[in-house]
Every structure is written in C-alpha cells, then in structure tokens.
Design a protein around this motif. Structure first.
Motif: not given
Length: 152
Positions: A19, A22-23, A70, A73, A84, A88, A131-132, A135, A139
């Motif tokens: 996560a 990706l964030a 991030a 996380t 996160l 997102c 990506f969001s 993520a 997450a």
C-alpha cells in the motif's frame, strides 16, 4: 512471571508495504501532473491560467498528503493504513465527481479526458487513478488483517 502488557496489533506487514509503495507511485503521478501544468501547459499558452495554478497547487498538496500517510502505513500503523484508504477513495471521488461539478465539465467528458492518454497530464491522472485504487485495496487489507505487535 508477569509477561507485561501485550503489544498493540499492527497493520499487516506485506499489505502495508504494498500500500505504501502504491501510494508513493500515486504521489509521483500527482507531481508529474503538477509539473506538467507548471512547465508544459504554461509554455504552450504563454501564461498560467487559473486552472493551471489550481492543478499545480492541489497536485503538490495531494502528493504531500499521500507521502505522509504512506509513511505511517510503512510504519504499520493501523490508523495510517485506514487514513491512506480514505485519502485514496477521497481523491478518486474528487477526480470523478468533484472536479466536474466545480468546473462544469460533463462526467463523460471528464472520464474521456482521464483515460485518453493523449498528453502528459491525462496520462499522469489515469496512472494516479490506477495506483490509488490499488493502494486503497492494499491499505484496507493492511488495516483489516492485523499482525501481532512487536518486531516482525
């Protein structure tokens, strides 16, 4: 023998790392979007428009927020993982619903621009969306699947 207090549970380690990465990638796409508006769009038009300033400022602010969350996380903090996730999802709602409402753009035109990949800013936003979403899923898994506390 007193064992001492039980350590607090932490976010799932593999999901938290995924996560977080990706964030960071989504944040990089937001920086790309902001830089595109600063350098490329301003050069083409010869001056900055209000929309370019808005895109640059909010792109940098959103990227900074993603980087901070991030970090929490990566540290396997359960509230960080859920924050996160929320950030997102919130950014996705803003891109698909908020921006068209504020600018008066029809939803179909917004979606067409987002996934047209015709220039740098739409490509950056399309990749940020991908990506969001990933993520947010990672997450949510990191926050839901708790690991025992301590050093793992």
């Amino acid at each position: 023998m007193a064992a001492g207090p039980m350590p607090k549970p932490r976010a799932n380690a593999p999901a938290a790392v995924i996560a977080g990465v990706l964030a960071l990638l989504a944040a990089a796409m937001l920086i790309w979007f902001a830089l595109y508006n600063v350098f490329v769009a301003a050069d083409v038009n010869g001056r900055w428009t209000g929309l370019m300033v808005q895109n640059a400022v909010f792109g940098v602010l959103a990227a900074g927020s993603l980087v901070v969350v991030a970090g929490f996380t990566f540290a396997r903090r359960i509230p960080g993982a859920w924050t996160l996730f929320g950030l997102c999802v919130f950014s996705l709602v803003l891109v698909f619903v908020g921006t068209p409402l504020v600018s008066g753009t029809p939803l179909g035109a917004q979606v067409k621009w987002l996934f047209s990949f015709d220039d740098g800013d739409s490509t950056a936003m399309a990749l940020m969306i991908v990506f969001s979403v990933l993520a947010a899923v990672a997450a949510a898994i990191a926050g839901s699947v708790k690991s025992p506390g301590g050093k793992i």
